[in-house]
Motif scaffolding. Sequence first.
Motif, PDB file in Angstrom:
ATOM      1  N   ASN A 133       0.694  -1.106  -0.028  1.00 37.64           N
ATOM      2  CA  ASN A 133      -0.065  -0.029  -0.166  1.00 37.64           C
ATOM      3  C   ASN A 133       1.002   1.282  -0.039  1.00 37.64           C
ATOM      4  OD1 ASN A 133      -2.233   2.131   0.549  1.00 37.64           O
ATOM      5  ND2 ASN A 133      -1.647   1.948   2.555  1.00 37.64           N
ATOM      6  N   GLU A 134       0.904   2.010  -0.967  1.00 40.07           N
ATOM      7  CA  GLU A 134       1.629   3.280  -1.083  1.00 40.07           C
ATOM      8  C   GLU A 134       0.838   4.446  -0.718  1.00 40.07           C
ATOM      9  OE1 GLU A 134       4.104   3.187  -4.449  1.00 40.07           O
ATOM     10  OE2 GLU A 134       4.932   1.302  -4.361  1.00 40.07           O
ATOM     11  N   TYR A 135      -0.496   4.403  -0.120  1.00 39.31           N
ATOM     12  CA  TYR A 135      -0.837   5.631   0.414  1.00 39.31           C
ATOM     13  C   TYR A 135      -0.394   6.441   1.336  1.00 39.31           C
ATOM     14  CZ  TYR A 135      -4.271   5.010  -3.448  1.00 39.31           C
ATOM     15  OH  TYR A 135      -5.078   4.752  -4.538  1.00 39.31           O
ATOM     16  N   PHE A 136      -0.091   7.682   1.613  1.00 36.79           N
ATOM     17  CA  PHE A 136       0.349   8.155   2.807  1.00 36.79           C
ATOM     18  C   PHE A 136      -0.103   9.627   2.690  1.00 36.79           C
ATOM     19  CE2 PHE A 136       4.047   8.354   5.744  1.00 36.79           C
ATOM     20  CZ  PHE A 136       4.054   9.580   6.364  1.00 36.79           C
ATOM     21  N   MET A 137      -1.044  10.035   3.191  1.00 40.51           N
ATOM     22  CA  MET A 137      -1.917  11.036   3.082  1.00 40.51           C
ATOM     23  C   MET A 137      -1.940  12.202   4.381  1.00 40.51           C
ATOM     24  SD  MET A 137      -2.827  10.412   0.121  1.00 40.51           S
ATOM     25  CE  MET A 137      -3.919  11.652  -0.203  1.00 40.51           C
ATOM     26  N   SER A 138      -1.444  11.789   5.414  1.00 44.51           N
ATOM     27  CA  SER A 138      -1.405  12.669   6.384  1.00 44.51           C
ATOM     28  C   SER A 138      -0.553  12.522   7.618  1.00 44.51           C
ATOM     29  CB  SER A 138      -2.952  12.671   7.096  1.00 44.51           C
ATOM     30  OG  SER A 138      -3.304  11.542   7.737  1.00 44.51           O
ATOM     31  N   PHE A 139      -0.010  13.236   8.401  1.00 41.59           N
ATOM     32  CA  PHE A 139       0.977  12.906   9.495  1.00 41.59           C
ATOM     33  C   PHE A 139       0.848  13.930  10.339  1.00 41.59           C
ATOM     34  CE2 PHE A 139       2.804  15.161   5.783  1.00 41.59           C
ATOM     35  CZ  PHE A 139       3.517  16.159   6.346  1.00 41.59           C
ATOM     36  N   ARG A 140       1.543  13.457  11.702  1.00 35.20           N
ATOM     37  CA  ARG A 140       1.830  14.658  12.771  1.00 35.20           C
ATOM     38  C   ARG A 140       2.995  14.181  13.608  1.00 35.20           C
ATOM     39  NH1 ARG A 140       0.384  11.820  17.306  1.00 35.20           N
ATOM     40  NH2 ARG A 140      -1.290  10.034  17.186  1.00 35.20           N
ATOM     41  N   PRO A 141       3.441  15.195  14.448  1.00 34.68           N
ATOM     42  CA  PRO A 141       4.453  15.087  15.262  1.00 34.68           C
ATOM     43  C   PRO A 141       4.125  14.260  16.379  1.00 34.68           C
ATOM     44  CG  PRO A 141       4.223  17.340  14.717  1.00 34.68           C
ATOM     45  CD  PRO A 141       3.060  16.691  14.294  1.00 34.68           C
ATOM     46  N   ILE A 142       5.163  13.533  17.057  1.00 33.52           N
ATOM     47  CA  ILE A 142       4.546  12.804  18.273  1.00 33.52           C
ATOM     48  C   ILE A 142       5.393  13.421  19.543  1.00 33.52           C
ATOM     49  CG2 ILE A 142       4.820  10.596  19.687  1.00 33.52           C
ATOM     50  CD1 ILE A 142       5.114   9.055  16.907  1.00 33.52           C
ATOM     51  N   TYR A 143       4.636  14.315  20.131  1.00 31.78           N
ATOM     52  CA  TYR A 143       5.208  15.338  20.798  1.00 31.78           C
ATOM     53  C   TYR A 143       5.892  14.855  22.288  1.00 31.78           C
ATOM     54  CZ  TYR A 143       3.286  19.086  17.963  1.00 31.78           C
ATOM     55  OH  TYR A 143       3.000  19.997  16.922  1.00 31.78           O
ATOM     56  N   CYS A 144       5.187  13.623  22.663  1.00 29.69           N
ATOM     57  CA  CYS A 144       5.550  13.014  23.958  1.00 29.69           C
ATOM     58  C   CYS A 144       6.752  12.010  23.810  1.00 29.69           C
ATOM     59  CB  CYS A 144       4.381  12.425  24.541  1.00 29.69           C
ATOM     60  SG  CYS A 144       3.559  11.038  23.831  1.00 29.69           S
ATOM     61  N   ALA A 145       7.081  11.775  22.440  1.00 28.06           N
ATOM     62  CA  ALA A 145       8.215  10.822  22.606  1.00 28.06           C
ATOM     63  C   ALA A 145       9.425  11.089  23.258  1.00 28.06           C
ATOM     64  CB  ALA A 145       8.632  10.616  20.984  1.00 28.06           C
ATOM     65  N   SER A 146       9.993  10.166  24.244  1.00 33.23           N
ATOM     66  CA  SER A 146      10.963  10.151  25.014  1.00 33.23           C
ATOM     67  C   SER A 146      11.528   9.010  25.240  1.00 33.23           C
ATOM     68  CB  SER A 146      10.637  10.986  26.378  1.00 33.23           C
ATOM     69  OG  SER A 146      11.819  10.923  27.334  1.00 33.23           O
ATOM     70  N   HIS A 147      12.789   8.526  24.608  1.00 32.27           N
ATOM     71  CA  HIS A 147      13.447   7.469  24.322  1.00 32.27           C
ATOM     72  C   HIS A 147      13.910   6.940  25.676  1.00 32.27           C
ATOM     73  CE1 HIS A 147      16.375   4.322  23.199  1.00 32.27           C
ATOM     74  NE2 HIS A 147      15.528   3.846  22.355  1.00 32.27           N
ATOM     75  N   GLN A 148      14.234   7.921  26.450  1.00 28.47           N
ATOM     76  CA  GLN A 148      15.207   7.298  27.696  1.00 28.47           C
ATOM     77  C   GLN A 148      14.032   7.268  28.832  1.00 28.47           C
ATOM     78  OE1 GLN A 148      18.053   6.234  28.044  1.00 28.47           O
ATOM     79  NE2 GLN A 148      18.116   6.692  25.789  1.00 28.47           N
ATOM     80  N   ASN A 149      12.813   7.726  28.521  1.00 31.69           N
ATOM     81  CA  ASN A 149      11.742   7.906  29.791  1.00 31.69           C
ATOM     82  C   ASN A 149      10.438   7.620  29.153  1.00 31.69           C
ATOM     83  OD1 ASN A 149      10.646   8.558  31.962  1.00 31.69           O
ATOM     84  ND2 ASN A 149       9.974  10.739  31.505  1.00 31.69           N
ATOM     85  N   SER A 150      10.428   6.263  28.879  1.00 31.20           N
ATOM     86  CA  SER A 150       9.214   5.614  28.279  1.00 31.20           C
ATOM     87  C   SER A 150       8.811   4.310  28.971  1.00 31.20           C
ATOM     88  CB  SER A 150       9.588   4.972  26.568  1.00 31.20           C
ATOM     89  OG  SER A 150       9.532   6.254  26.016  1.00 31.20           O
ATOM     90  N   ARG A 151       7.656   4.419  29.509  1.00 28.21           N
ATOM     91  CA  ARG A 151       7.241   3.291  30.453  1.00 28.21           C
ATOM     92  C   ARG A 151       5.703   2.895  30.243  1.00 28.21           C
ATOM     93  NH1 ARG A 151       9.978   1.306  34.644  1.00 28.21           N
ATOM     94  NH2 ARG A 151      11.159   3.396  34.695  1.00 28.21           N
ATOM     95  N   MET A 152       5.483   1.769  30.293  1.00 21.06           N
ATOM     96  CA  MET A 152       4.083   1.229  29.776  1.00 21.06           C
ATOM     97  C   MET A 152       3.829  -0.019  30.449  1.00 21.06           C
ATOM     98  SD  MET A 152       4.097   0.076  25.761  1.00 21.06           S
ATOM     99  CE  MET A 152       2.221  -0.104  25.690  1.00 21.06           C
ATOM    100  N   MET A 153       2.525  -0.381  30.655  1.00 19.05           N
ATOM    101  CA  MET A 153       1.954  -1.536  31.014  1.00 19.05           C
ATOM    102  C   MET A 153       1.112  -2.290  30.080  1.00 19.05           C
ATOM    103  SD  MET A 153       2.915  -2.089  34.483  1.00 19.05           S
ATOM    104  CE  MET A 153       1.723  -3.421  34.763  1.00 19.05           C
ATOM    105  N   ILE A 154       1.339  -3.470  29.707  1.00 13.95           N
ATOM    106  CA  ILE A 154       0.520  -4.210  28.956  1.00 13.95           C
ATOM    107  C   ILE A 154      -0.287  -5.378  29.689  1.00 13.95           C
ATOM    108  CG2 ILE A 154       2.019  -3.843  26.830  1.00 13.95           C
ATOM    109  CD1 ILE A 154       2.940  -6.726  27.266  1.00 13.95           C
ATOM    110  N   PHE A 155      -1.441  -5.626  29.062  1.00 18.47           N
ATOM    111  CA  PHE A 155      -2.405  -6.214  29.749  1.00 18.47           C
ATOM    112  C   PHE A 155      -3.150  -7.578  28.985  1.00 18.47           C
ATOM    113  CE2 PHE A 155      -2.379  -2.363  32.285  1.00 18.47           C
ATOM    114  CZ  PHE A 155      -2.621  -2.774  33.420  1.00 18.47           C
ATOM    115  N   GLU A 156      -3.088  -8.635  29.487  1.00 24.91           N
ATOM    116  CA  GLU A 156      -3.659  -9.921  28.826  1.00 24.91           C
ATOM    117  C   GLU A 156      -4.954  -9.657  28.147  1.00 24.91           C
ATOM    118  OE1 GLU A 156      -3.851 -14.885  29.594  1.00 24.91           O
ATOM    119  OE2 GLU A 156      -3.846 -13.385  30.995  1.00 24.91           O
TER     120      GLU A 156
END
Length: 217
Positions: free
Chosen positions: A109-132
Amino acid sequence: MRSAMRASEMNRFTRTHMTSPMFFPSMGTAPYFKVTVFEREHFQGKCMEFTSECCNIHNCGLDNIRSIRVESGAWVGFEHHDFQGQQFILERGEYPNWEAYSGSLSYHNEYFMSFRPIYCASHQNSRMMIFEKENFMGRSTELCDDYPSLRAMGWATPEVGSMHVQSGAFVCYEYPGYRGQQYIMECEKHSGDYQHWRNWGSHCQTPKVQSIRRIRH
């Protein structure tokens, strides 16, 4: 603000407007975002520079996007306008064609029609919980690194029912090795709560997630 100039075979335009910058006290200034998109592969044809989101490239005079150069910041691209459809993570670097940012999707698929910045990206300070299971139920584990295989780190199932992003941003992949469908998870979206796998994006058809990594800013 828009300015035009010619460079070899391509027409270059600049579009600058910061819509929702974050302020980092340690830096003293808001982070800077810049991306250049091209209508043709290998950085050819008409191009435009952006420092903020674009909800529909047709409104900017482009027919499609086939190559991308990210000069600063992390971005997410979308298959359709208004940030809908397949998601494509874009970190600093060059993407000469669709294969470079598609995550090895099983269909072309070669469609690419919109985009936006990821303002909260922080490689050294990323933390998340995943649930089953959905609604933050069942087995859970905390992630704060890059995981090319969730199964290898002890996650018994190929699926994830819900997620909570405490800080930063992650990109989740359908298959091990950072391949397949991409789902961008941000602490700023839904207050970081993704109660059901259908919240991951309009393109999401399955809860299958088998690799996850932090987004580099």
